[in-house]
Design an enzyme around this catalytic site. Structure first.
Site, short mmCIF file in Angstrom:
data_model
loop_
_atom_site.label_atom_id
_atom_site.label_comp_id
_atom_site.label_asym_id
_atom_site.label_seq_id
_atom_site.Cartn_x
_atom_site.Cartn_y
_atom_site.Cartn_z
N GLU A 181 6.19 -1.85 6.09
CA GLU A 181 4.92 -1.55 6.59
C GLU A 181 4.13 -2.97 7.15
OE1 GLU A 181 1.82 -0.25 4.05
OE2 GLU A 181 1.30 1.32 5.42
N GLY A 212 -3.41 2.08 -2.02
CA GLY A 212 -3.08 0.94 -1.68
C GLY A 212 -1.62 0.43 -1.45
N SER A 213 -1.31 -0.56 -2.03
CA SER A 213 0.06 -1.26 -1.98
C SER A 213 1.27 -0.28 -2.94
CB SER A 213 0.19 -2.62 -2.11
OG SER A 213 0.22 -3.00 -3.46
N ASN A 214 2.34 -0.33 -2.35
CA ASN A 214 3.47 0.37 -3.36
C ASN A 214 3.65 -0.44 -4.45
OD1 ASN A 214 3.99 1.51 -0.82
ND2 ASN A 214 5.59 2.44 -1.75
N GLU A 258 -1.85 6.99 -3.13
CA GLU A 258 -1.68 7.17 -2.21
C GLU A 258 -1.34 5.61 -1.50
OE1 GLU A 258 -0.96 9.72 -0.35
OE2 GLU A 258 -1.76 10.94 -2.13
N LYS A 260 -13.44 0.91 -9.06
CA LYS A 260 -13.42 -0.57 -8.73
C LYS A 260 -12.86 -0.56 -7.38
CE LYS A 260 -10.05 -3.44 -7.91
NZ LYS A 260 -10.84 -4.36 -7.03
N CYS A 299 -2.77 3.49 6.76
CA CYS A 299 -1.55 4.11 6.13
C CYS A 299 -0.95 5.02 7.19
CB CYS A 299 -1.51 4.89 4.88
SG CYS A 299 -3.23 4.36 3.59
N GLN A 344 -4.17 -10.91 5.94
CA GLN A 344 -3.69 -9.99 6.68
C GLN A 344 -3.18 -10.47 7.96
OE1 GLN A 344 -3.25 -6.95 4.91
NE2 GLN A 344 -3.21 -6.34 6.87
N VAL A 385 1.68 -2.51 -6.28
CA VAL A 385 0.67 -2.26 -7.26
C VAL A 385 0.57 -0.79 -7.82
CG1 VAL A 385 -1.97 -2.10 -7.69
CG2 VAL A 385 -1.02 -3.85 -6.26
N GLY A 386 0.93 0.19 -7.00
CA GLY A 386 1.07 1.51 -7.29
C GLY A 386 2.21 1.59 -8.41
C1 SIN Z 1 -5.20 5.91 6.37
O1 SIN Z 1 -4.54 6.32 7.20
O2 SIN Z 1 -5.23 5.13 5.82
C2 SIN Z 1 -6.28 7.11 5.96
C3 SIN Z 1 -6.07 8.47 6.77
C4 SIN Z 1 -6.74 8.59 8.26
O3 SIN Z 1 -7.99 8.99 7.99
O4 SIN Z 1 -6.25 8.11 9.23
#
Ligand code: SIN
Length: 483
Positions: A384, A227-229, A249, A174, A283, A330, A231-232
């Site tokens: 963030e 994604g977001s903390n 992640e 998804k 991220c 955003q 939801v994680g």
């Molecule tokens: C990310 O930073 O969201 C992914 C890692 C990157 O390739 O920089």
């Protein structure tokens, strides 16, 4: 209208809720890219069912053969780089130059995991009984779910899907609604590569319905989410309840520390590019810069030189060096953080405004923005932002820089600019992150190396490299006794 949004059991179909989602070009929101039909719980259920059926055959093929499909997909990605890159640029605003790079990077990831199919998947272990042969093999888990974000609409799905497939799992995927059309193009690539029906299944739709259905499904054995903390955390608790592995992640608030012995040109370039690439929507983007006070003014002069060169506009044009942010949502989030920074007493060193002139077509453009007079406890230094904004904080020395760099709930990546070898090694050891850079940008990843964070940036698992095998397989320990 975008037809054939879902790819389930080797068959293309529309979602079946009757609800439509409209896609806009963030560089020109009056340009509609069409509607996609949202999927239903029935679509998610069907995807898991066919993936489960396909698993019986897929797991019994050799990993070398499974890798061959990935190699074909890599060739096809390269052959279609322009079309896929342009599609994603329109959908989420990332510059065409960056998107081409991302598609080619995804091809490299596919080739790396194709080759993993030829490598060992177990060990022979000495047994205390000389008549025993004791060894391990890594077995696939079964159906695994991928829930992927919009900021890397090609590379992140591929770096999850490729290892899952080569180690013998089948996949339900998804993607973010924001990049549903790009996701269709990726699924088409796997279809053209000849992947057997049901091995990869794409279900577009909302996270709360489709993502949740995958996470709660008892036939799904693992979930990998970026994604977001917020939801994680929900995914983690549901995965525990339903007995599945999970890999998260999440966010970052990545520091870059500049010492007085550093190459200031390189450090200033890394700060500006490390933040402003992809309009800060990574991220691993640099978001806090700590500078030793002795070189503060000299460093900021160099930062000014680099940031002034940024040319903001529609990233479909090659000459543009920073595109819009990905969506209205955003745009509102980032601008609200800029407002908050000013309310908390930070001052603008550069930027801070939205770009509203007619040539910007009402797009979601924000100037590259740099705050000074910031303390590390301010909201803009702790949360963030996921936009083209970074803060600069003066520190007395290396020790204070390291302490403040670590003073965050996040732990994804961190960078130190120095020519002092002792401090470089000290930072590598004491920085509370999963990814350390010495004299490099906070961003970036190579497919052969583990990627992921510490603290609230991750579930402690790692993606890419051989670390992916840890997640997508289970050990089986075998003892064979002979006379
Ligand atoms: C990310 O930073 O969201 C992914 C890692 C990157 O390739 O920089």
């Amino acid at each position: 209208m975008v037809n054939n949004l879902n790819y389930i059991g080797g068959r293309w179909s529309e979602g079946s809720t009757g609800n439509r989602y409209e896609h806009f070009n963030p560089a020109n929101p009056s340009e509609s890219l069409g509607f996609t039909e949202m999927s239903s719980l029935g679509d998610a259920e069907e995807a898991v069912k066919v993936a489960n059926t396909a698993f019986a055959d897929w797991k019994n093929r050799s990993s070398v053969e499974r890798g061959e499909y990935l190699r074909k997909a890599a060739d096809l990605l390269e052959a279609n780089v322009e079309e896929i890159a342009a599609c994603a640029t329109k959908e989420m605003g990332k510059r065409i130059v960056e998107m081409r790079g991302e598609v080619l990077r995804a091809a490299t990831i596919l080739r790396y995991y194709a080759q993993e199919g030829t490598r060992k998947i177990g060990d022979v272990i000495p047994s205390s009984n000389p008549n025993n042969t004791l060894y391990t093999v890594r077995e696939p888990l079964g159906v695994v779910a991928m829930i992927t974000p919009w900021n890397f609409p090609v590379a992140i799905p591929v770096w999850k899907i490729a290892p899952a497939l080569v180690y013998g799992n089948t996949v339900v995927w998804k993607p973010s609604q924001e990049t549903a059309i790009t996701a269709v193009k990726i699924a088409e690539i796997f279809e053209k590569a000849g992947l057997p029906k049901g091995v990869l299944n794409l279900v577009n739709g909302s996270g709360s319905l489709i993502g949740n259905a995958f996470v709660e499904h008892l036939d799904v054995k693992a979930v990998s989410f970026t994604g977001s903390n917020a939801v994680g955390k929900t995914i983690a608790s549901k995965a525990v309840e339903t007995g599945k592995k999970y890999q998260l992640e999440l966010g970052g608030k990545n520091p870059l520390v500049v010492l007085k012995d550093a190459d200031l040109d390189a450090a200033a370039k890394a700060a500006v590019e490390g933040c402003m690439k992809q309009s800060g929507q990574r991220c691993t983007a640099t978001s806090r810069v700590f500078v030793e006070e002795a070189i503060y003014d000299a460093f900021m002069d160099k930062v000014l030189g680099f940031v002034q060169d940024i040319k903001v506009g529609d990233g479909i044009q090659e000459a543009i060096t920073m595109g819009p942010v990905a969506s209205k949502n955003q745009f509102e989030t980032v601008t609200s953080y800029i407002k908050k920074g000013l309310e908390e007493g930070a001052t603008l060193f550069y930027g801070g405004k939205t770009l509203d002139a007619p040539e910007y077509n009402g797009g979601y453009f924000i100037e590259p923005t740099i705050f000074e007079n910031v303390t590390n406890d301010m909201t803009i230094a702790q949360e963030e932002i996921f936009g083209p904004v970074f803060v600069v904080i003066k520190v007395a020395n290396y020790e204070e820089g390291l302490a403040q760099a670590n003073d965050t709930i996040y732990g994804l990546s961190a960078s130190l600019f120095t020519t002092d070898l002792n401090k470089a090694f000290h930072f590598a050891k004491n920085s509370e992150v999963g990814l350390v850079q010495i004299n490099g940008e906070t961003g970036g990843a190579e497919p052969q190396a583990p990627f992921g964070g510490m603290k609230e940036s991750s579930s402690g698992t790692r993606e890419q490299g051989t670390a992916a095998m840890e997640f997508f397989t289970a050990y089986k320990t075998v003892t064979i006794t002979t006379k």
